[in-house]
Write a protein that holds these residues in place. Structure first.
Motif: not given
Lengths: 443, 181
Positions: A22-28, A30, A182, A443, B9, B17
């Motif tokens: 999974k992508d660990k970054r938040s939607r905002e 990104i 989140e 990161k 998203y 991803f």
């Protein structure tokens, strides 16, 4: 050798069960980065236009070279008769040549060559080319057109990712409540630590998302041990030399003797307040010196504890550190300004800043802000033209929302902007308080 | 734009991803590529005619951007080798390739993960789309712009190829155990 344990069916089954990455970054975050890249690509379009002139210059240079170098051969072949005339009057021939080829050929090609070289170095592949001085590097741009066309910031496995983090992270925005929720569901929590500017004139609170359990003091200690503020142009504080622990609801700061400079002392309540009370974790700090109660400050004298609840607030300004990173700083985080008496007064300050101390206004001078409150909801009316949904206005929004939060607002409705959204903020509904400030994406 | 992004998203981010990650095996690269995909998608969103499904359209864009990245990396590796820089630099991607999610998995899963990387790019795409992303044959064909029979053939060969690779690995392990190597 034994036969394999794998059958084709097992392979297929195992492939179906491969772990989800999974992508660990938040939607905002990104979305914010995408917005940044879109702006970057707009800028890069502009810069590609600047290639027109060097391109033309290069073409002219090539034309001149063609005229000069092979031109003599052409003349040998085509206008052979004139060659016979040459010896008769050499100076006349030279003059004729000068008349035909007006631009003096010698200096121009030199200048053009220089510009060509400079432009070549500016191309995206420059770092690699700088390692490899000549030859095979030159044909690459033509062999690799997509890189120039898209201007994709291609991440190179490890080093480039650090570069990318530094390049894209110059402004460190606060976080919305939705994003925080989140992150919290992923087991993370927010820790805010105060650092100081280069001149020790104000503190810059920096927020981090951290994993793991433990007391807030433990988490602060971990951040202090792992984050190097110099990387983003900030200075460590006495807390970097302290041992922290939580005891009976208060935080205990154990300092080595003589570890607090007098310059730091002036910022002491703010450093402690922004680190330990920014998210309302503690209200009191107890000092110790090598396990003995109290610490003897040079100006404040001996102190065993300090109330840290009243050390945040005021209008928010933008500070650009020597590394080019941008941070939001409260007026109350400074040693030279305090909090304005009311939210309206703070909003009026937003467009002024303290430019001598490098705290710049995030709100343009021609924007007038008027606040009205109804319970925990604050409505801010924006008067002025030319607001766009861009990075600059996003910073203005952050400063405005952080300022409103400092004056007890729970949610803010921003009206009269003629925009539906600014950055991550939907202006058609009240915006919840932001969480943390100057988030550092490590990161 | 924000609304479109939010919807995309919500529906596709984790799958996209994951697809990109399994192709490039580098988290930072996958993060950058997925952003590049969104940029392309958001720019072209108005022009999307709905002739194909939105899902396969997105995967198709993701695939193109990812393949571009892989080609660029391969060119870079060649260049590095040409200029005789250290081999270690070229191996950065592989050294970092085991994601956290896989660290705690059984050895057999790790073996499969490494073997997958040794398949051809076309085979990797098919295996990832078909098995890890659970796309149907028709969807995979739409994403790759192939016929369904080509997808089936490539899938069949890929599984056979993987088995061959895993047999070699298991053989080597046995030999290590026996002290032969």
């Amino acid at each position: 050798m034994e036969s394999s344990k794998w059958t084709e069916e097992e392979i297929q089954k195992q492939l179906e069960k491969m772990p989800s990455v999974k992508d660990k970054r938040s939607r905002e975050l990104i979305f914010h980065e995408i917005e940044g890249r879109l702006e970057e690509s707009k800028l890069s379009k502009k810069t590609t236009r600047t290639w027109i002139m060097p391109g033309l210059a290069t073409a002219c240079l090539l034309a001149i070279i063609l005229l000069l170098v092979p031109g003599t051969f052409i003349k040998n072949d085509v206008s052979a008769p004139s060659l016979h005339e040459k010896p008769k009057n050499n100076t006349l021939v030279r003059k004729e040549k000068d008349e035909v080829k007006e631009p003096s050929p010698a200096p121009e090609p030199k200048q053009s060559k220089k510009t060509v070289r400079v432009e070549e170095q500016k191309k995206p592949a420059a770092p690699e080319r700088s390692v490899k001085p000549s030859g095979p590097a030159k044909p690459e741009p033509t062999a690799d057109p997509p890189v120039q066309r898209y201007k994709v910031k291609v991440p190179e496995p490890s080093t480039a990712s650090i570069m990318a983090a530094v390049e894209s992270g110059k402004y460190h925005p606060p976080m919305t409540k939705t994003d925080l929720a989140e992150q919290m569901s992923a087991g993370k929590s927010v820790v805010t630590v105060a650092y100081s500017d280069e001149q020790a004139q104000f503190v810059v609170p920096v927020s981090f998302l951290v994993n793991g359990k433990g007391t807030y003091a433990d988490k602060v200690q971990n951040v202090l041990g792992s984050f190097k503020p110099e990387r983003v142009g900030l200075q460590p504080t006495m807390l970097n030399k302290a041992k922290l622990k939580e005891k009976e609801g208060a935080v205990v700061v154990d300092l080595p003797p003589g570890s607090v400079s007098s310059a730091e002392e002036a910022l002491l309540p703010k450093i402690l307040g922004y680190t330990f009370a920014y998210n309302h974790e503690y209200s009191n700090v107890k000092f110790m010196t090598g396990d003995q109660p109290g610490y003897k400050f040079s100006n404040l004298g001996p102190k065993e504890e300090m109330d840290i609840t009243k050390n945040s607030g005021g209008a928010n300004f933008l500070y650009t550190s020597p590394s080019g990173d941008e941070f939001l700083v409260d007026s109350n985080a400074t040693s030279f300004a305090g909090s304005a008496g009311s939210m309206q007064a703070a909003l009026d300050e937003l467009s002024k800043g303290y430019k001598d101390q490098k705290l710049m206004p995030a709100v343009p001078e021609d924007i007038k802000l008027t606040a009205s409150s109804s319970g925990a909801l604050t409505t801010i009316r924006v008067e002025g033209n030319g607001l766009k949904n861009d990075e600059k206005t996003r910073k203005m929004m952050d400063a405005l929302l952080m300022t409103a939060k400092n004056y007890g607002s729970q949610s803010v409705s921003v009206t009269n902007t003629n925009l539906e959204a600014i950055g991550p903020y939907d202006l058609e509904q009240p915006i919840d308080n932001l969480v943390g400030v100057n988030f550092m994406v490590v990161k | 734009m924000k609304d479109s992004f939010d919807r995309l998203y919500e529906e596709y981010h984790h799958s996209l991803f994951q697809f990109i990650y399994y192709m490039v095996r580098n988290r930072e690269a996958a993060e950058d590529i997925v952003q590049e995909v969104y940029i392309k998608v958001l720019k072209a969103y108005e022009a999307f005619e709905g002739k194909s499904s939105e899902k396969t359209w997105l995967y198709s864009i993701a695939r193109h951007v990812t393949i571009d990245w892989i080609r660029k990396q391969n060119r870079r590796k060649k260049k590095l080798l040409f200029f005789t820089l250290s081999e270690n630099e070229n191996e950065l991607v592989d050294q970092q390739s085991l994601p956290e999610e896989l660290v705690s998995q059984k050895e057999s899963v790790k073996e499969l993960y490494h073997a997958l990387k040794k398949c051809t790019i076309q085979q990797q795409q098919v295996l990832i789309l078909r098995y890890i992303q659970s796309l149907s044959i028709a969807e995979t064909a739409a994403v790759l712009g192939w016929t369904e029979s080509k997808v089936k053939t490539t899938q069949h060969r890929a599984i056979k190829g993987l088995k061959g690779l895993l047999d070699q690995t298991s053989g080597l392990e046995e030999e290590w155990k026996d002290g032969i190597v």
